[in-house]
Motif scaffolding. Structure first.
Motif, PDB file in Angstrom:
ATOM      1  N   THR A 257     -40.605  21.492 -14.194  1.00 38.09           N
ATOM      2  CA  THR A 257     -41.170  21.697 -12.753  1.00 38.09           C
ATOM      3  C   THR A 257     -42.886  21.323 -12.788  1.00 38.09           C
ATOM      4  O   THR A 257     -42.940  20.838 -11.465  1.00 38.09           O
ATOM      5  CB  THR A 257     -41.070  23.167 -12.636  1.00 38.09           C
ATOM      6  OG1 THR A 257     -41.883  23.931 -13.456  1.00 38.09           O
ATOM      7  CG2 THR A 257     -39.589  23.555 -12.666  1.00 38.09           C
ATOM      8  N   VAL A 258     -43.415  21.416 -13.688  1.00 38.42           N
ATOM      9  CA  VAL A 258     -45.029  21.005 -13.646  1.00 38.42           C
ATOM     10  C   VAL A 258     -45.035  19.642 -13.300  1.00 38.42           C
ATOM     11  O   VAL A 258     -45.744  18.854 -12.528  1.00 38.42           O
ATOM     12  CB  VAL A 258     -45.617  21.271 -15.013  1.00 38.42           C
ATOM     13  CG1 VAL A 258     -47.049  20.687 -14.941  1.00 38.42           C
ATOM     14  CG2 VAL A 258     -45.475  22.905 -15.256  1.00 38.42           C
ATOM     15  N   ALA A 259     -44.196  18.773 -14.076  1.00 34.12           N
ATOM     16  CA  ALA A 259     -44.300  17.188 -13.755  1.00 34.12           C
ATOM     17  C   ALA A 259     -43.617  16.946 -12.398  1.00 34.12           C
ATOM     18  O   ALA A 259     -44.426  16.199 -11.870  1.00 34.12           O
ATOM     19  CB  ALA A 259     -43.088  16.693 -14.646  1.00 34.12           C
ATOM     20  N   ALA A 260     -42.648  17.775 -12.022  1.00 30.12           N
ATOM     21  CA  ALA A 260     -42.144  17.407 -10.444  1.00 30.12           C
ATOM     22  C   ALA A 260     -43.437  17.702  -9.345  1.00 30.12           C
ATOM     23  O   ALA A 260     -43.536  17.168  -8.480  1.00 30.12           O
ATOM     24  CB  ALA A 260     -41.051  18.544 -10.014  1.00 30.12           C
ATOM     25  N   HIS A 261     -44.039  18.979  -9.810  1.00 25.52           N
ATOM     26  CA  HIS A 261     -45.379  19.462  -9.116  1.00 25.52           C
ATOM     27  C   HIS A 261     -46.500  18.199  -8.954  1.00 25.52           C
ATOM     28  O   HIS A 261     -46.895  18.009  -7.883  1.00 25.52           O
ATOM     29  CB  HIS A 261     -45.983  20.743  -9.618  1.00 25.52           C
ATOM     30  CG  HIS A 261     -46.824  21.328  -8.890  1.00 25.52           C
ATOM     31  ND1 HIS A 261     -46.829  21.859  -7.521  1.00 25.52           N
ATOM     32  CD2 HIS A 261     -48.153  21.882  -9.372  1.00 25.52           C
ATOM     33  CE1 HIS A 261     -47.813  22.259  -7.035  1.00 25.52           C
ATOM     34  NE2 HIS A 261     -48.472  22.309  -8.148  1.00 25.52           N
TER      35      HIS A 261
ATOM     36  N   LEU B 122     -43.142  30.851 -11.568  1.00 27.18           N
ATOM     37  CA  LEU B 122     -42.198  31.947 -11.499  1.00 27.18           C
ATOM     38  C   LEU B 122     -41.120  31.591 -12.739  1.00 27.18           C
ATOM     39  O   LEU B 122     -40.420  32.400 -13.359  1.00 27.18           O
ATOM     40  CB  LEU B 122     -41.158  32.005 -10.429  1.00 27.18           C
ATOM     41  CG  LEU B 122     -41.962  32.758  -9.093  1.00 27.18           C
ATOM     42  CD1 LEU B 122     -40.882  32.434  -7.976  1.00 27.18           C
ATOM     43  CD2 LEU B 122     -42.251  33.904  -9.446  1.00 27.18           C
ATOM     44  N   VAL B 123     -41.057  30.213 -13.115  1.00 24.47           N
ATOM     45  CA  VAL B 123     -40.309  30.070 -14.200  1.00 24.47           C
ATOM     46  C   VAL B 123     -40.988  29.559 -15.468  1.00 24.47           C
ATOM     47  O   VAL B 123     -40.485  29.219 -16.508  1.00 24.47           O
ATOM     48  CB  VAL B 123     -39.380  28.752 -14.138  1.00 24.47           C
ATOM     49  CG1 VAL B 123     -38.558  28.831 -12.888  1.00 24.47           C
ATOM     50  CG2 VAL B 123     -40.621  27.343 -13.672  1.00 24.47           C
ATOM     51  N   GLY B 124     -42.144  30.261 -15.498  1.00 30.53           N
ATOM     52  CA  GLY B 124     -43.033  30.472 -16.775  1.00 30.53           C
ATOM     53  C   GLY B 124     -43.627  28.734 -17.159  1.00 30.53           C
ATOM     54  O   GLY B 124     -43.765  28.569 -18.374  1.00 30.53           O
TER      55      GLY B 124
ATOM     56  N   ASP C  10     -46.143  31.550 -25.225  1.00 32.08           N
ATOM     57  CA  ASP C  10     -45.143  30.580 -25.903  1.00 32.08           C
ATOM     58  C   ASP C  10     -44.455  29.834 -24.551  1.00 32.08           C
ATOM     59  O   ASP C  10     -43.299  30.310 -23.998  1.00 32.08           O
ATOM     60  CB  ASP C  10     -44.022  31.322 -26.606  1.00 32.08           C
ATOM     61  CG  ASP C  10     -43.239  30.209 -27.410  1.00 32.08           C
ATOM     62  OD1 ASP C  10     -43.481  29.052 -27.370  1.00 32.08           O
ATOM     63  OD2 ASP C  10     -42.077  30.536 -27.817  1.00 32.08           O
ATOM     64  N   VAL C  11     -45.053  28.681 -24.105  1.00 28.47           N
ATOM     65  CA  VAL C  11     -44.593  27.788 -23.211  1.00 28.47           C
ATOM     66  C   VAL C  11     -43.574  26.786 -23.666  1.00 28.47           C
ATOM     67  O   VAL C  11     -44.092  26.114 -24.505  1.00 28.47           O
ATOM     68  CB  VAL C  11     -45.706  27.308 -22.195  1.00 28.47           C
ATOM     69  CG1 VAL C  11     -45.080  26.625 -21.192  1.00 28.47           C
ATOM     70  CG2 VAL C  11     -46.523  28.426 -21.692  1.00 28.47           C
ATOM     71  N   PRO C  12     -42.476  26.524 -23.027  1.00 28.70           N
ATOM     72  CA  PRO C  12     -41.759  25.391 -23.889  1.00 28.70           C
ATOM     73  C   PRO C  12     -42.094  24.257 -23.564  1.00 28.70           C
ATOM     74  O   PRO C  12     -42.846  23.978 -22.395  1.00 28.70           O
ATOM     75  CB  PRO C  12     -40.196  25.607 -23.213  1.00 28.70           C
ATOM     76  CG  PRO C  12     -40.699  26.616 -21.615  1.00 28.70           C
ATOM     77  CD  PRO C  12     -41.642  27.279 -22.109  1.00 28.70           C
TER      78      PRO C  12
ATOM     79  N   GLY D 196     -55.793  27.012 -19.961  1.00 28.24           N
ATOM     80  CA  GLY D 196     -54.848  27.870 -20.330  1.00 28.24           C
ATOM     81  C   GLY D 196     -54.601  29.140 -19.237  1.00 28.24           C
ATOM     82  O   GLY D 196     -54.224  30.012 -19.728  1.00 28.24           O
ATOM     83  N   SER D 197     -54.887  28.725 -18.241  1.00 27.99           N
ATOM     84  CA  SER D 197     -54.542  29.775 -17.091  1.00 27.99           C
ATOM     85  C   SER D 197     -53.588  29.754 -16.057  1.00 27.99           C
ATOM     86  O   SER D 197     -53.577  30.233 -14.996  1.00 27.99           O
ATOM     87  CB  SER D 197     -56.207  29.637 -16.073  1.00 27.99           C
ATOM     88  OG  SER D 197     -57.224  29.835 -16.815  1.00 27.99           O
ATOM     89  N   GLY D 198     -52.591  28.938 -16.566  1.00 25.86           N
ATOM     90  CA  GLY D 198     -51.675  28.719 -15.713  1.00 25.86           C
ATOM     91  C   GLY D 198     -50.719  29.907 -15.377  1.00 25.86           C
ATOM     92  O   GLY D 198     -50.262  30.038 -14.309  1.00 25.86           O
ATOM     93  N   LEU D 199     -50.888  30.874 -16.091  1.00 24.13           N
ATOM     94  CA  LEU D 199     -50.258  32.141 -15.702  1.00 24.13           C
ATOM     95  C   LEU D 199     -51.215  33.263 -15.798  1.00 24.13           C
ATOM     96  O   LEU D 199     -50.855  34.310 -15.902  1.00 24.13           O
ATOM     97  CB  LEU D 199     -49.123  32.706 -16.917  1.00 24.13           C
ATOM     98  CG  LEU D 199     -47.923  31.650 -17.087  1.00 24.13           C
ATOM     99  CD1 LEU D 199     -46.838  32.264 -18.098  1.00 24.13           C
ATOM    100  CD2 LEU D 199     -47.163  31.461 -15.768  1.00 24.13           C
ATOM    101  N   GLY D 200     -52.572  32.809 -15.179  1.00 24.08           N
ATOM    102  CA  GLY D 200     -53.478  33.599 -15.009  1.00 24.08           C
ATOM    103  C   GLY D 200     -53.087  34.639 -13.857  1.00 24.08           C
ATOM    104  O   GLY D 200     -53.403  35.720 -13.914  1.00 24.08           O
TER     105      GLY D 200
END
Length: 328
Positions: free
Chosen positions: A143-147, A136-138, A213-215, A53-57
């Motif tokens: 975008t995570v899949a593209a990464h 930047l897009v939360g 609250d991540v979509p 759960g550190s994606g927006l750390g």
């Protein structure tokens, strides 16, 4: 070092190093392997960022916060994990840089190997920017899949470079017939599709990467998981069929061994996948499954690359001069 040396080094540092250092073939191979290993490591640590759960750390990019380039005490453990993963990008760049320098300095200079190194470098830079966009897009799941998919492409290039460092530059000679080659290409395509669907499973699943609250992807998670499982069984079946075909045509040991390795990795990956599914996706098993995804992709590409051989190019022997011939 003279002033002229400094000017030459600044103008073309790779050529300057290559003029003064000749690495052994083993060093070049190890450099290519180090780059590949670091790519797998950073995929796994990126998964750890998500699973803790550190994606927006670090809530912004390229800085960690609006006022600090690095993590601060207020960011806590999540900030340390996220910023630590960002630092690993520099380690990956160093590994890729080492591979480029080693390939450029090898004698004779293998341009194809150096180009593969530079391709890795630019993919790393592109993925670093994409990783920043993800923040930047939360943590938008697309975008995570593209990464992750760009990381998969990066692993593919690194695998090819590692294999090419262990071969020569002569034109490739096929070791199996065209029908077997086509079967393997189908297996590679289906494996790529399997990995792509896996990113959808992750994007629709419960591990959003942060406590906020991540979509999530608006798809039926159960249905896409079943599609992922079916594709996995297709890859397993193709690998099993390939092994029998290679045995039937008395193929060389290389393709046989690589297909066996792939089958064993697929079995282990499948076991982890089913266990994590029936135990409500524990973080440790999800991380192990991400590592397995990288290993499956590498093993699949190694099967493809084992279908041909590339011997060393013959070294040209300089012709004797007329005076030398007359003295014999």
């Amino acid at each position: 070092m003279t002033r002229d040396d400094l000017v030459e080094a600044a103008r073309n540092p790779l050529a300057y190093i290559a003029d003064r250092w000749t690495p052994t073939t083993r060093i070049v191979q190890r450099a290519a392997m180090a780059a590949l290993v670091m790519m797998v490591v950073i995929v796994v640590t990126g998964g750890a960022v998500r699973l803790t759960g550190s994606g927006l750390g670090c809530p912004t990019w390229p800085k960690c916060t609006d006022d600090s380039l690095t993590t601060t005490r207020e960011m806590g453990l999540h900030g340390i994990i996220e910023f630590g993963n960002r630092l690993l990008t520099y380690v990956l760049c160093a590994a890729v840089g080492w591979a480029i320098i080693a390939a450029r300095s090898q004698k004779p200079w293998r341009r194809s190997l150096t180009r593969l190194g530079w391709a890795q470098f630019w993919l790393v830079m592109g993925n670093a920017v994409l990783g920043g966009i993800v923040v930047l897009v939360g943590l938008n799941p697309y975008t995570v899949a593209a990464h992750f998919l760009l990381s998969t492409a990066l692993i593919a290039v690194a695998t090819v470079m590692w294999q090419r460092s262990r071969e020569g530059d002569a034109p490739p000679k096929p070791l199996v017939g065209k029908a077997v080659q086509q079967l393997v290409w189908v297996m590679v395509v289906v494996t790529g599709l399997l990995i792509a669907v896996g990113t959808v499973v992750t994007g629709a699943g419960p591990h959003a990467g942060d406590s906020s609250d991540v979509p999530r992807m608006d798809v039926d998670w159960e249905a896409v998981t079943k599609v992922h499982a079916v594709l996995a069984w297709v890859v397993v079946s193709l690998t099993f069929a390939l092994w029998f075909v290679l045995k039937a045509v008395d193929a060389p040991r290389g393709p046989l061994n690589r297909s066996r390795d792939l089958f064993l990795i697929l079995m282990a990956q499948g076991a982890i996948g089913y266990v994590q599914y029936f135990t409500d996706l524990p973080e440790v098993l999800v991380g192990a499954h991400m590592l397995g995804s990288c290993l499956v992709w590498i093993a699949t590409l190694r099967v493809l690359l084992a279908l041909r051989e590339r011997p060393e190019l013959p070294v040209p022997v300089p012709a004797r001069s007329g005076s030398a011939l007359s003295s014999v």
